[in-house]
Design a protein around this motif. Structure first.
Motif, mmCIF file in Angstrom:
data_model
loop_
_atom_site.group_PDB
_atom_site.id
_atom_site.type_symbol
_atom_site.label_atom_id
_atom_site.label_comp_id
_atom_site.label_asym_id
_atom_site.label_seq_id
_atom_site.Cartn_x
_atom_site.Cartn_y
_atom_site.Cartn_z
ATOM 1 N N ASN A 1 0.928 -1.230 -0.067
ATOM 2 C CA ASN A 1 -0.009 0.146 0.059
ATOM 3 C C ASN A 1 1.071 1.249 0.002
ATOM 4 O O ASN A 1 0.634 1.926 0.783
ATOM 5 N N ARG A 2 1.910 1.348 -1.005
ATOM 6 C CA ARG A 2 2.920 2.272 -0.842
ATOM 7 C C ARG A 2 2.214 3.674 -1.173
ATOM 8 O O ARG A 2 2.637 4.688 -0.637
ATOM 9 N N GLU A 3 1.366 3.752 -1.950
ATOM 10 C CA GLU A 3 0.782 5.115 -2.259
ATOM 11 C C GLU A 3 -0.034 5.751 -1.026
ATOM 12 O O GLU A 3 0.152 6.786 -0.611
ATOM 13 N N LEU A 4 -0.753 4.871 -0.034
ATOM 14 C CA LEU A 4 -1.272 5.450 1.181
ATOM 15 C C LEU A 4 -0.122 5.592 2.189
ATOM 16 O O LEU A 4 -0.237 6.740 2.831
ATOM 17 N N SER A 5 0.893 4.931 2.027
ATOM 18 C CA SER A 5 2.083 5.203 2.990
ATOM 19 C C SER A 5 2.800 6.636 2.475
ATOM 20 O O SER A 5 3.071 7.171 3.493
ATOM 21 N N VAL A 6 2.852 6.778 1.326
ATOM 22 C CA VAL A 6 3.474 8.159 1.176
ATOM 23 C C VAL A 6 2.462 9.283 1.312
ATOM 24 O O VAL A 6 3.116 10.254 1.658
ATOM 25 N N ARG A 7 1.303 9.183 1.091
ATOM 26 C CA ARG A 7 0.444 10.185 1.631
ATOM 27 C C ARG A 7 0.410 10.411 3.288
ATOM 28 O O ARG A 7 0.561 11.562 3.375
ATOM 29 N N ARG A 8 0.450 9.477 3.637
ATOM 30 C CA ARG A 8 0.411 9.626 5.164
ATOM 31 C C ARG A 8 1.758 10.355 5.624
ATOM 32 O O ARG A 8 1.627 11.198 6.470
ATOM 33 N N TYR A 9 2.914 9.940 5.017
ATOM 34 C CA TYR A 9 4.190 10.206 5.252
ATOM 35 C C TYR A 9 4.230 11.883 5.020
ATOM 36 O O TYR A 9 4.693 12.642 5.762
ATOM 37 N N GLN A 10 3.753 12.309 3.878
ATOM 38 C CA GLN A 10 3.605 13.558 3.639
ATOM 39 C C GLN A 10 2.862 14.469 4.839
ATOM 40 O O GLN A 10 3.189 15.476 5.113
ATOM 41 N N VAL A 11 1.589 13.900 5.199
ATOM 42 C CA VAL A 11 0.702 14.584 6.028
ATOM 43 C C VAL A 11 1.470 14.658 7.349
ATOM 44 O O VAL A 11 1.529 15.666 7.943
ATOM 45 N N VAL A 12 2.084 13.630 7.826
ATOM 46 C CA VAL A 12 2.627 13.522 9.275
ATOM 47 C C VAL A 12 3.777 14.423 9.353
ATOM 48 O O VAL A 12 4.255 15.040 10.222
ATOM 49 N N GLN A 13 4.709 14.551 8.093
ATOM 50 C CA GLN A 13 5.956 15.547 8.156
ATOM 51 C C GLN A 13 5.423 17.035 8.334
ATOM 52 O O GLN A 13 6.339 17.777 9.071
ATOM 53 N N ARG A 14 4.271 17.263 8.214
ATOM 54 C CA ARG A 14 3.984 18.830 8.206
ATOM 55 C C ARG A 14 3.233 18.992 9.638
ATOM 56 O O ARG A 14 2.974 20.082 9.601
ATOM 57 N N VAL A 15 2.998 18.062 10.437
ATOM 58 C CA VAL A 15 2.123 18.270 11.491
ATOM 59 C C VAL A 15 3.091 17.774 12.803
ATOM 60 O O VAL A 15 3.238 16.377 12.733
ATOM 61 N N PRO A 16 3.585 18.633 13.525
ATOM 62 C CA PRO A 16 4.536 18.299 14.681
ATOM 63 C C PRO A 16 3.819 17.287 15.516
ATOM 64 O O PRO A 16 4.513 16.282 15.991
ATOM 65 N N ALA A 17 2.654 17.349 15.889
ATOM 66 C CA ALA A 17 1.753 16.454 16.662
ATOM 67 C C ALA A 17 1.794 15.191 16.226
ATOM 68 O O ALA A 17 1.964 14.138 16.960
ATOM 69 N N LEU A 18 1.511 14.935 14.966
ATOM 70 C CA LEU A 18 1.761 13.707 14.374
ATOM 71 C C LEU A 18 2.910 12.916 14.135
ATOM 72 O O LEU A 18 3.026 11.843 14.221
ATOM 73 N N ARG A 19 3.767 13.904 13.897
ATOM 74 C CA ARG A 19 5.242 13.116 14.028
ATOM 75 C C ARG A 19 5.716 12.475 15.350
ATOM 76 O O ARG A 19 6.277 11.549 15.395
ATOM 77 N N ASP A 20 5.257 13.109 16.510
ATOM 78 C CA ASP A 20 5.355 12.746 17.820
ATOM 79 C C ASP A 20 4.656 11.236 17.792
ATOM 80 O O ASP A 20 5.034 10.599 18.610
#
Length: 241
Positions: free
Chosen positions: A106-125
């Protein structure tokens, strides 16, 4: 409209895990397209074909939904380890492969989540905490399946497996063609050989990691688990292309 959606919601009769991943997929798509803060729960529910009430039966918040497939994979890894009869050290490596393969499928979904998470500090934590949960699952299993193993060996092994897996997973998501299941298997075989006496060494050390050989060193007794994990991660990052 709300009553019709509520009556046909997947969680009323289907698999709860599948339902949660379905909603997470729709949520991550919206987050990637419109931004995390701009996307509302109502929009996620509408995209997933459920009501707001159904959404909150399964998720506490938008932050909760973005990691739903993480929760599913942690459960799958735990179930796999509970049902395996193979060598415990090898079983942990196999569980890490299971997780890697699911994200690769499910790489496409993984890429999207990675992009979202990198923009939001709380999600990175939150993602960092989730990574430690995989490590805890591996450690708890190994302590029970190999009770005679030295505690530091268990901690060092599971920290190394998790760090190596996460490094290659991130590389795979970024599109690195060298971050393959074969590279992961070779690297984990090297780690297993260092921490489990008698384990076979990798037959192809040149494929151990992304373009380099991952070196995992041993630490003196008394080294804290946090320090072991920190040093292993530092070494892996040093090999990043």
């Amino acid at each position: 409209m709300s009553e019709r959606v509520e009556g046909t919601a997947p969680d009323t009769g289907g698999d709860t895990a599948d339902f949660r991943v379905h909603v997470a997929t729709q949520a991550i798509r919206l987050f990637a397209e419109h931004g995390y803060e701009a996307t509302t729960v109502d929009q996620i529910a509408a995209a997933a074909g459920v009501s707001r009430r159904t959404f909150f039966r399964q998720f506490r918040s938008k932050e909760d939904v973005i990691f739903a497939d993480h929760e599913s994979l942690i459960a799958q890894a735990s179930a796999f380890l509970a049902g395996t009869t193979t060598d415990p050290w090898e079983a942990v490596c196999d569980a890490a492969h299971l997780v890697f393969d699911r994200y690769r499928e499910n790489r496409e979904l993984s890429v999207r989540r990675y992009q979202v998470v990198q923009r939001v500090p709380a999600l990175r934590d939150r993602e960092l905490v989730t990574g430690y949960r995989y490590e805890r699952v591996f450690s708890d299993y190994l302590r029970g399946a190999a009770p005679a193993a030295p505690p530091l060996a268990v901690v060092g092994f599971t920290a190394s497996v998790t760090a190596c897996h996460n490094y290659l997973l991130r590389a795979m998501i970024r599109g690195d063609e060298h971050a393959t299941p074969e590279a992961l298997r070779s690297a984990l075989t090297e780690i297993r050989h260092k921490f489990a006496p008698g384990a076979p060494a990798s037959g192809n050390s040149s494929a151990t990691s992304v373009g380099e050989t991952v070196t995992v060193v041993t630490y003196p007794a008394g080294t804290s688990p946090a320090e072991v994990a920190r040093q292993v991660r530092r070494q892996l990052e040093a090999h990043r292309p």
